[in-house]
Design a protein around this motif. Structure first.
Motif, PDB file in Angstrom:
ATOM      1  N   GLN A  26      63.920  33.809  10.837  1.00 40.22           N
ATOM      2  CA  GLN A  26      65.419  33.402  10.383  1.00 40.22           C
ATOM      3  C   GLN A  26      65.567  32.712   9.090  1.00 40.22           C
ATOM      4  OE1 GLN A  26      67.965  34.838  12.201  1.00 40.22           O
ATOM      5  NE2 GLN A  26      66.257  36.135  13.293  1.00 40.22           N
ATOM      6  N   ILE A  65      67.202  30.249   8.466  1.00 42.63           N
ATOM      7  CA  ILE A  65      67.192  28.469   8.446  1.00 42.63           C
ATOM      8  C   ILE A  65      65.940  28.274   8.613  1.00 42.63           C
ATOM      9  CG2 ILE A  65      69.755  28.418   9.080  1.00 42.63           C
ATOM     10  CD1 ILE A  65      68.622  28.116  12.165  1.00 42.63           C
ATOM     11  N   ASP A  66      64.965  28.828   9.205  1.00 42.70           N
ATOM     12  CA  ASP A  66      63.705  28.460   9.377  1.00 42.70           C
ATOM     13  C   ASP A  66      62.866  28.634   8.140  1.00 42.70           C
ATOM     14  OD1 ASP A  66      63.787  27.962  12.033  1.00 42.70           O
ATOM     15  OD2 ASP A  66      63.595  30.277  12.583  1.00 42.70           O
ATOM     16  N   ARG A 104      63.894  25.639   5.552  1.00 42.81           N
ATOM     17  CA  ARG A 104      63.373  24.099   6.078  1.00 42.81           C
ATOM     18  C   ARG A 104      62.099  23.658   5.200  1.00 42.81           C
ATOM     19  NH1 ARG A 104      61.905  22.231  12.130  1.00 42.81           N
ATOM     20  NH2 ARG A 104      62.268  19.904  11.741  1.00 42.81           N
ATOM     21  N   GLU A 126      53.635  21.985  10.023  1.00 45.90           N
ATOM     22  CA  GLU A 126      54.008  21.620  11.257  1.00 45.90           C
ATOM     23  C   GLU A 126      55.668  22.096  11.712  1.00 45.90           C
ATOM     24  OE1 GLU A 126      53.546  19.648  14.292  1.00 45.90           O
ATOM     25  OE2 GLU A 126      51.568  20.361  13.825  1.00 45.90           O
ATOM     26  N   MET A 127      56.263  22.479  10.716  1.00 47.94           N
ATOM     27  CA  MET A 127      57.558  22.855  10.827  1.00 47.94           C
ATOM     28  C   MET A 127      57.708  24.573  10.649  1.00 47.94           C
ATOM     29  SD  MET A 127      59.454  19.908   8.445  1.00 47.94           S
ATOM     30  CE  MET A 127      59.222  18.331   9.017  1.00 47.94           C
ATOM     31  N   PRO A 148      57.654  28.021  11.955  1.00 52.16           N
ATOM     32  CA  PRO A 148      57.982  28.647  13.206  1.00 52.16           C
ATOM     33  C   PRO A 148      56.826  29.761  13.740  1.00 52.16           C
ATOM     34  CG  PRO A 148      59.482  29.567  11.863  1.00 52.16           C
ATOM     35  CD  PRO A 148      58.593  28.426  10.959  1.00 52.16           C
ATOM     36  N   ARG A 179      56.723  12.753  14.978  1.00 52.25           N
ATOM     37  CA  ARG A 179      55.808  13.795  15.889  1.00 52.25           C
ATOM     38  C   ARG A 179      54.550  13.100  16.322  1.00 52.25           C
ATOM     39  NH1 ARG A 179      57.110  19.788  14.145  1.00 52.25           N
ATOM     40  NH2 ARG A 179      59.126  19.505  13.291  1.00 52.25           N
ATOM     41  N   GLY A 183      67.190  17.007  16.225  1.00 51.78           N
ATOM     42  CA  GLY A 183      66.627  18.347  16.072  1.00 51.78           C
ATOM     43  C   GLY A 183      65.127  18.361  14.962  1.00 51.78           C
ATOM     44  N   GLY A 184      65.052  17.174  14.518  1.00 54.90           N
ATOM     45  CA  GLY A 184      63.743  17.346  13.621  1.00 54.90           C
ATOM     46  C   GLY A 184      62.530  17.639  14.196  1.00 54.90           C
ATOM     47  N   GLN A 185      62.517  17.351  15.633  1.00 52.22           N
ATOM     48  CA  GLN A 185      61.090  17.741  16.252  1.00 52.22           C
ATOM     49  C   GLN A 185      60.688  19.135  16.584  1.00 52.22           C
ATOM     50  OE1 GLN A 185      62.959  16.274  20.567  1.00 52.22           O
ATOM     51  NE2 GLN A 185      61.206  15.267  19.846  1.00 52.22           N
ATOM     52  N   VAL A 186      61.928  20.050  16.355  1.00 51.55           N
ATOM     53  CA  VAL A 186      61.670  21.431  16.831  1.00 51.55           C
ATOM     54  C   VAL A 186      60.971  22.293  15.652  1.00 51.55           C
ATOM     55  CG1 VAL A 186      63.835  21.360  18.417  1.00 51.55           C
ATOM     56  CG2 VAL A 186      63.966  22.064  15.906  1.00 51.55           C
ATOM     57  N   ARG A 187      60.441  23.096  16.062  1.00 52.35           N
ATOM     58  CA  ARG A 187      59.604  23.787  15.055  1.00 52.35           C
ATOM     59  C   ARG A 187      60.411  24.897  14.495  1.00 52.35           C
ATOM     60  NH1 ARG A 187      53.565  25.214  13.994  1.00 52.35           N
ATOM     61  NH2 ARG A 187      52.944  23.156  15.049  1.00 52.35           N
ATOM     62  N   ASN A 188      61.361  25.232  15.250  1.00 56.83           N
ATOM     63  CA  ASN A 188      62.045  26.596  15.148  1.00 56.83           C
ATOM     64  C   ASN A 188      63.663  26.512  15.474  1.00 56.83           C
ATOM     65  OD1 ASN A 188      62.382  29.384  15.107  1.00 56.83           O
ATOM     66  ND2 ASN A 188      60.626  29.702  16.626  1.00 56.83           N
ATOM     67  N   PHE A 189      64.181  26.119  14.095  1.00 56.83           N
ATOM     68  CA  PHE A 189      65.796  26.042  14.191  1.00 56.83           C
ATOM     69  C   PHE A 189      66.660  27.138  14.881  1.00 56.83           C
ATOM     70  CE2 PHE A 189      65.880  22.398  10.603  1.00 56.83           C
ATOM     71  CZ  PHE A 189      65.903  21.630  11.404  1.00 56.83           C
ATOM     72  N   SER A 190      66.046  28.230  14.571  1.00 55.10           N
ATOM     73  CA  SER A 190      66.749  29.238  14.916  1.00 55.10           C
ATOM     74  C   SER A 190      66.914  29.459  16.522  1.00 55.10           C
ATOM     75  CB  SER A 190      66.338  30.671  14.279  1.00 55.10           C
ATOM     76  OG  SER A 190      64.928  30.807  14.739  1.00 55.10           O
ATOM     77  N   GLN A 191      65.995  28.900  17.127  1.00 61.51           N
ATOM     78  CA  GLN A 191      66.192  28.969  18.525  1.00 61.51           C
ATOM     79  C   GLN A 191      66.759  27.836  19.260  1.00 61.51           C
ATOM     80  OE1 GLN A 191      62.196  30.233  20.204  1.00 61.51           O
ATOM     81  NE2 GLN A 191      62.378  32.197  19.161  1.00 61.51           N
ATOM     82  N   HIS A 207      70.031  22.234  15.921  1.00 64.59           N
ATOM     83  CA  HIS A 207      70.049  22.435  14.583  1.00 64.59           C
ATOM     84  C   HIS A 207      71.293  21.886  13.976  1.00 64.59           C
ATOM     85  CE1 HIS A 207      70.577  25.063  10.751  1.00 64.59           C
ATOM     86  NE2 HIS A 207      69.825  24.156  10.425  1.00 64.59           N
ATOM     87  N   TRP A 225      71.242  18.147  13.720  1.00 67.22           N
ATOM     88  CA  TRP A 225      70.190  17.614  12.725  1.00 67.22           C
ATOM     89  C   TRP A 225      71.186  17.894  11.608  1.00 67.22           C
ATOM     90  CZ3 TRP A 225      68.091  20.231   8.427  1.00 67.22           C
ATOM     91  CH2 TRP A 225      66.932  19.760   7.790  1.00 67.22           C
TER      92      TRP A 225
END
Lengths: 258, 271
Positions: A128, A130-131, A134, A177-178, A180, A226, B213-221, B226, B229
């Motif tokens: 997506q 937004i991913d 980032r 790390e970020m 997806p 993290r 939200g910073g800790q998630v790898r996948n904002f879209s999910q 998000h 964040w």
């Protein structure tokens, strides 16, 4: 036109000194222009790296009046009156004059575990917007290594070079790390072997970045948080003690990822 | 991927460095910012120490219900003797309640990513400014005790939120005066400003941004995380400003309450 005094460090691995050169000033010049004019008129043997003259190749990093800057992006008319001191990057071993051996950075680059996506699903990978957005900031890095140069962890403490990736590679670790689609868990790696804990967040890397990447706020601190998630969280630690559960391995954590 | 699977390539140490062997070649006034930090933080520490240990009277102005943030939540003997509605919790405590209360905001600020930068630079001089030589010959950063404790910042953040709620309640209660009715004075506004700045300081915290939200790898999910964040990220960019403003205002709030309670100045009524 007035005269400029350019105080340039001349030398090699056997030693060197600051030497003053006087040259007529010209309008709208950057430091690299003056260096080139000096090479053309007075010191043809002056060693200096440069390439794009547009702040995009990261070759002409040096220290101008003591601060790490790109010579091609530093306007002469924005420097204070008086002699302009130009020295090589302090953190790396000298080769000659303004040229340093930055191979430390290439060794650290080799240590970064490669992007590791899951098997290709039918129809290909999907991400997506937004991913995608980032990680864009981190990809602006031009590898000028000024953040590595200014970081006191290795600038003033040579022994830390063995186990310290440095700001440039922390943004690479953060980007992965970020991501997806990446399945590697690098949190323990950056804490144990890449010296994340050595960084004391003094933000000099962010101050000198010519691409204005928020290295500390957007990469190093998120990585530190993290690492806290994975290693220092006292509530998680207490939970593990009470329930007898062991800490998840990196592989298990990666397998849980969407 | 396990940590041990990673190839640790060899780094060549040593080699002569270029440039003269001097602590710095900077010609600008790089010492101004760390000096300012030392002056302001030292002044705050001295004042807070005085307020916590010795300022055990005039921290509450009963007529307008103004309670100093250093003494909230009030508990123990000192609160009872100053007519503050005190908590039954720790009612046997004979010393200043500020001695316990201040531990939490102090812990939050001491482990805060911004303050770490400020005091590592200005007090510990490691380094005092960018491209200025570190004042210490040996450096282990935050990898060993005692500085490894900085990693518990998020727990002080949680405690900080509790105090923000308590100070917000104090600010709301300052509208309700003992004589009855809803009123507003300069003191009420000061308490509101203090609580607002403390909320902004807490919400702009890096640990808050990570947990939002910073800790998630996948904002879209994680669309809600998000959004959270995205809400705190612009605040986070102003964390330094909120850190200083809230620090100064919390001390000034205490000063204001003391001046009013001691009768030195009058708390002007707005309505």
């Amino acid at each position: 036109m007035t005269d400029l005094t350019m105080r340039i460090w001349r030398g090699d691995e056997n030693g060197g000194e600051l030497v003053d050169y006087t040259i007529e000033s010209q309008e709208n010049e950057v430091v690299l222009d003056v260096i080139h004019r000096l090479q053309a008129t007075q010191i043809p043997d002056l060693a200096c790296r440069w390439n794009c003259k547009a702040g995009k190749c990261g070759s002409c990093s040096a220290e101008i009046n003591g601060m790490p800057r790109l010579m091609c992006m530093t306007r002469m008319d924005q420097l204070p009156q008086g002699p302009v001191t130009i020295t090589p990057m302090r953190t790396f071993p000298i080769i000659r004059d303004l040229v340093t051996d930055v191979s430390f950075n290439y060794e650290m680059a080799k240590r970064v575990p490669a992007f590791n996506p899951p098997p290709m699903p039918e129809g290909g990978y999907r991400m997506q917007q937004i991913d995608v957005e980032r990680g864009q900031e981190f990809r602006k890095c031009i590898e000028c290594f000024m953040c590595q140069n200014v970081c006191h962890v290795i600038r003033d403490h040579e022994e830390n070079k063995v186990n310290y990736a440095g700001p440039r590679f922390f943004i690479r670790y953060a980007e992965l790390e970020m991501h997806p689609l990446d399945t590697n868990d690098r949190r323990e790696l950056v804490r144990e072997k890449m010296g994340l804990g050595l960084c004391n967040i003094t933000k000099c890397c962010t101050e000198v970045c010519p691409e204005h990447i928020k290295i500390t706020d957007n990469a190093i601190i998120p990585l530190k948080e993290r690492a806290v998630d994975a290693h220092y969280d006292p509530v998680a630690w207490l939970g593990r003690k009470i329930t007898g559960r062991k800490k998840r391995t990196a592989d298990e954590a990666a397998a849980d990822r969407p | 991927m396990a940590v041990d699977d990673v190839t640790i390539t060899e780094v060549k140490l040593g080699g002569r460095r270029g440039g003269p062997d001097v602590p710095t070649l900077r010609t600008d006034k790089w010492w101004k910012l760390p000096l300012t930090t030392v002056v302001v933080l030292s002044a705050f520490v001295v004042y807070a120490t005085w307020a916590a240990f010795l300022g055990t009277s005039n921290f509450f102005y009963e007529a307008h219900n103004l309670l100093s943030p250093f003494y909230s939540p009030c508990f123990g003997h000192i609160c009872q003797t100053n007519n503050v509605t005190s908590s039954p919790f720790l009612d046997w405590w004979k010393f200043s309640p500020a001695l316990i209360i201040l531990v939490f905001p102090l812990g939050f600020r001491m482990t805060c990513y911004y303050y770490r930068k400020a005091y590592y630079r200005s007090f510990w001089r490691s380094p005092v400014a960018c491209a200025v030589q570190d004042a210490h010959t040996k450096y282990t950063g935050e990898t060993k005790a005692p500085l490894i404790i900085q990693n518990i910042h998020r727990y002080f953040f949680y405690f900080g939120l509790v105090f923000n709620v308590l100070l917000t309640v104090d600010a709301v209660q300052a509208f309700i005066w003992p004589g009855g009715g809803v009123h507003m004075s300069i003191g009420t506004l000061v308490l509101c400003l203090n609580a607002s700045l403390l909320w902004l300081y807490s919400l702009s915290c890096h640990a808050c941004r990570h947990m939002c939200g910073g800790q998630v790898r996948n904002f879209s999910q994680h669309p809600i995380r998000h959004k959270l964040w995205k809400f705190v990220t612009p605040l986070n960019a102003k964390h330094m400003q909120f850190a200083w403003m809230s620090l100064v205002v919390v001390a000034l709030t205490d000063v204001y309450v003391r001046l009013v309670a001691s009768g030195t100045i009058t708390d002007l009524k707005i309505f």
